[in-house]
Design a protein around this motif. Structure first.
Motif, mmCIF file in Angstrom:
data_model
loop_
_atom_site.group_PDB
_atom_site.id
_atom_site.type_symbol
_atom_site.label_atom_id
_atom_site.label_comp_id
_atom_site.label_asym_id
_atom_site.label_seq_id
_atom_site.Cartn_x
_atom_site.Cartn_y
_atom_site.Cartn_z
ATOM 1 N N LEU A 1 1.155 -1.010 -0.242
ATOM 2 C CA LEU A 1 -0.074 0.102 0.065
ATOM 3 C C LEU A 1 1.034 1.334 -0.115
ATOM 4 C CD1 LEU A 1 -2.529 0.811 0.169
ATOM 5 C CD2 LEU A 1 -3.098 1.373 2.552
ATOM 6 N N LEU A 2 2.262 1.125 1.107
ATOM 7 C CA LEU A 2 2.566 2.686 0.331
ATOM 8 C C LEU A 2 3.288 2.417 -0.962
ATOM 9 C CD1 LEU A 2 4.472 4.719 1.905
ATOM 10 C CD2 LEU A 2 5.554 2.939 2.926
ATOM 11 N N ILE A 3 4.053 1.562 -1.605
ATOM 12 C CA ILE A 3 4.496 1.635 -2.379
ATOM 13 C C ILE A 3 3.354 2.118 -3.502
ATOM 14 C CG2 ILE A 3 5.101 0.215 -4.728
ATOM 15 C CD1 ILE A 3 6.408 -1.606 -2.796
ATOM 16 N N HIS A 4 2.359 2.240 -3.309
ATOM 17 C CA HIS A 4 0.806 2.094 -3.996
ATOM 18 C C HIS A 4 0.898 3.558 -3.977
ATOM 19 C CE1 HIS A 4 -2.690 2.589 -6.290
ATOM 20 N NE2 HIS A 4 -3.300 2.986 -5.013
ATOM 21 N N GLN A 5 0.589 4.408 -3.024
ATOM 22 C CA GLN A 5 0.836 5.408 -2.976
ATOM 23 C C GLN A 5 1.856 6.339 -2.782
ATOM 24 O OE1 GLN A 5 -1.716 7.441 -0.811
ATOM 25 N NE2 GLN A 5 -2.379 5.676 -1.247
ATOM 26 N N LEU A 6 2.742 6.202 -3.135
ATOM 27 C CA LEU A 6 4.191 6.402 -3.482
ATOM 28 C C LEU A 6 4.127 5.997 -5.311
ATOM 29 C CD1 LEU A 6 7.278 5.074 -1.939
ATOM 30 C CD2 LEU A 6 6.760 7.370 -1.847
ATOM 31 N N ARG A 7 3.959 5.996 -5.237
ATOM 32 C CA ARG A 7 2.960 5.392 -7.769
ATOM 33 C C ARG A 7 2.309 6.751 -7.665
ATOM 34 N NH1 ARG A 7 3.679 -0.949 -8.402
ATOM 35 N NH2 ARG A 7 5.745 -1.325 -8.643
ATOM 36 N N ASP A 8 0.728 6.543 -6.935
ATOM 37 C CA ASP A 8 0.312 7.720 -7.025
ATOM 38 C C ASP A 8 0.835 9.244 -6.714
ATOM 39 O OD1 ASP A 8 -2.344 8.249 -7.108
ATOM 40 O OD2 ASP A 8 -2.704 8.654 -5.343
ATOM 41 N N LEU A 9 1.125 9.205 -5.498
ATOM 42 C CA LEU A 9 2.806 11.004 -5.542
ATOM 43 C C LEU A 9 3.182 11.087 -6.801
ATOM 44 C CD1 LEU A 9 2.878 10.077 -1.216
ATOM 45 C CD2 LEU A 9 1.466 12.049 -2.382
ATOM 46 N N HIS A 10 3.974 10.189 -7.343
ATOM 47 C CA HIS A 10 5.134 10.336 -8.410
ATOM 48 C C HIS A 10 4.046 10.914 -9.501
ATOM 49 C CE1 HIS A 10 7.513 9.634 -11.960
ATOM 50 N NE2 HIS A 10 8.100 9.472 -11.342
ATOM 51 N N SER A 11 3.007 10.381 -9.757
ATOM 52 C CA SER A 11 2.560 10.845 -10.977
ATOM 53 C C SER A 11 1.075 12.334 -11.157
ATOM 54 C CB SER A 11 1.067 9.577 -11.387
ATOM 55 O OG SER A 11 -0.275 9.890 -11.612
ATOM 56 N N ALA A 12 0.567 11.732 -9.726
ATOM 57 C CA ALA A 12 0.642 13.988 -8.985
ATOM 58 C C ALA A 12 1.565 14.720 -9.080
ATOM 59 C CB ALA A 12 -0.123 13.501 -7.648
ATOM 60 N N GLU A 13 2.404 14.534 -8.849
ATOM 61 C CA GLU A 13 3.584 15.375 -8.631
ATOM 62 C C GLU A 13 4.050 15.803 -10.530
ATOM 63 O OE1 GLU A 13 5.138 17.445 -7.103
ATOM 64 O OE2 GLU A 13 3.993 16.402 -4.106
ATOM 65 N N THR A 14 3.767 14.492 -11.131
ATOM 66 C CA THR A 14 4.643 14.719 -12.506
ATOM 67 C C THR A 14 3.195 15.458 -12.811
ATOM 68 O OG1 THR A 14 5.087 12.585 -12.431
ATOM 69 C CG2 THR A 14 4.511 13.509 -14.705
ATOM 70 N N GLN A 15 1.872 15.435 -12.710
ATOM 71 C CA GLN A 15 1.002 16.347 -13.762
ATOM 72 C C GLN A 15 0.551 17.261 -12.832
ATOM 73 O OE1 GLN A 15 -2.693 14.273 -13.110
ATOM 74 N NE2 GLN A 15 -2.180 12.273 -12.794
ATOM 75 N N ILE A 16 0.867 17.714 -11.835
ATOM 76 C CA ILE A 16 1.284 19.142 -11.051
ATOM 77 C C ILE A 16 3.052 20.367 -11.596
ATOM 78 C CG2 ILE A 16 2.398 20.515 -9.354
ATOM 79 C CD1 ILE A 16 1.395 18.042 -7.935
ATOM 80 N N GLN A 17 3.344 19.487 -12.135
ATOM 81 C CA GLN A 17 4.526 19.924 -12.513
ATOM 82 C C GLN A 17 4.252 20.014 -14.245
ATOM 83 O OE1 GLN A 17 7.532 17.001 -14.228
ATOM 84 N NE2 GLN A 17 9.562 18.210 -13.273
ATOM 85 N N ARG A 18 3.904 19.631 -14.990
ATOM 86 C CA ARG A 18 3.402 20.201 -16.030
ATOM 87 C C ARG A 18 2.208 21.399 -15.983
ATOM 88 N NH1 ARG A 18 3.135 14.484 -17.152
ATOM 89 N NH2 ARG A 18 0.884 14.259 -16.828
ATOM 90 N N ALA A 19 0.791 21.182 -15.283
ATOM 91 C CA ALA A 19 0.684 21.911 -14.890
ATOM 92 C C ALA A 19 1.162 23.541 -14.628
ATOM 93 C CB ALA A 19 -0.772 22.532 -13.379
ATOM 94 N N LEU A 20 1.939 23.636 -13.931
ATOM 95 C CA LEU A 20 2.181 24.637 -13.199
ATOM 96 C C LEU A 20 2.789 25.072 -13.891
ATOM 97 C CD1 LEU A 20 3.027 23.944 -9.488
ATOM 98 C CD2 LEU A 20 1.085 25.104 -10.349
ATOM 99 N N ASP A 21 3.727 24.778 -15.035
ATOM 100 C CA ASP A 21 5.235 25.544 -15.608
ATOM 101 C C ASP A 21 3.965 26.024 -16.596
ATOM 102 O OD1 ASP A 21 6.873 25.616 -17.393
ATOM 103 O OD2 ASP A 21 6.408 24.348 -18.974
#
Length: 167
Positions: A9-29
């Protein structure tokens, strides 16, 4: 990936956070370019730099857990960014546009706080002290940015507000 343990479940959360941060990166740009206020532009640019660092840190944390990279997609963050983009498409630049950016950015930060907080709790329960500390720093950074965005929101005034109050 089947989730059968707290570590899964921790690994799943980290993968979810990785995806979230990647999306944030594109949006904030893109969103940073819409900011009228220099202070808001700086806050969004700071968050963009933090997203870049967070992606690397999340990958490092996942590697320490022996997790392979995945094509996870954080649907929650995707929805928040889509909603933010829809509002930004409807407002003009200026104080109202900045207010819309702040609202969208605050939703993202609150979602991030929840995600990092959950991952931190699991890391703590698993005795992963280094991961716990790294994730706590991410929570602290998100809380600081949220406070900064609140302060910026409090400074926004409608240019014609005094004229409409007199009518």
């Amino acid at each position: 990936m089947d989730i059968t343990t707290l570590e899964d479940l921790l690994i799943h959360q980290l993968r979810d956070l990785h995806s979230a941060e990647t999306q944030i990166q594109r949006a904030l740009d893109e969103w940073t370019q819409h900011a009228q206020s220099e202070a808001l532009e700086d806050a969004l640019a700071d968050r963009l730099m933090r997203a870049n660092r967070n992606i690397t840190r999340i990958q490092q944390l996942a590697n320490t857990l022996g997790a392979e990279s995945s094509k996870a997609r954080c649907a929650g963050m995707e929805g928040l960014i889509t909603e933010g983009n829809e509002v930004l498409d409807q407002v003009d630049s200026g104080p109202v546009g900045d207010a819309a950016l702040i609202a969208a950015a605050r939703r993202i930060e609150q979602y991030s706080i929840a995600g990092y907080g959950t991952a931190r709790l699991y890391a703590q329960q698993l005795g992963r002290e280094q991961a716990t500390q790294i994730l706590q720093r991410r929570i602290d950074e998100s809380n600081q940015l949220d406070d900064r965005l609140v302060q910026l929101a409090e400074t926004i005034t409608e240019p014609d507000a005094s004229a409409s109050d007199a009518s």
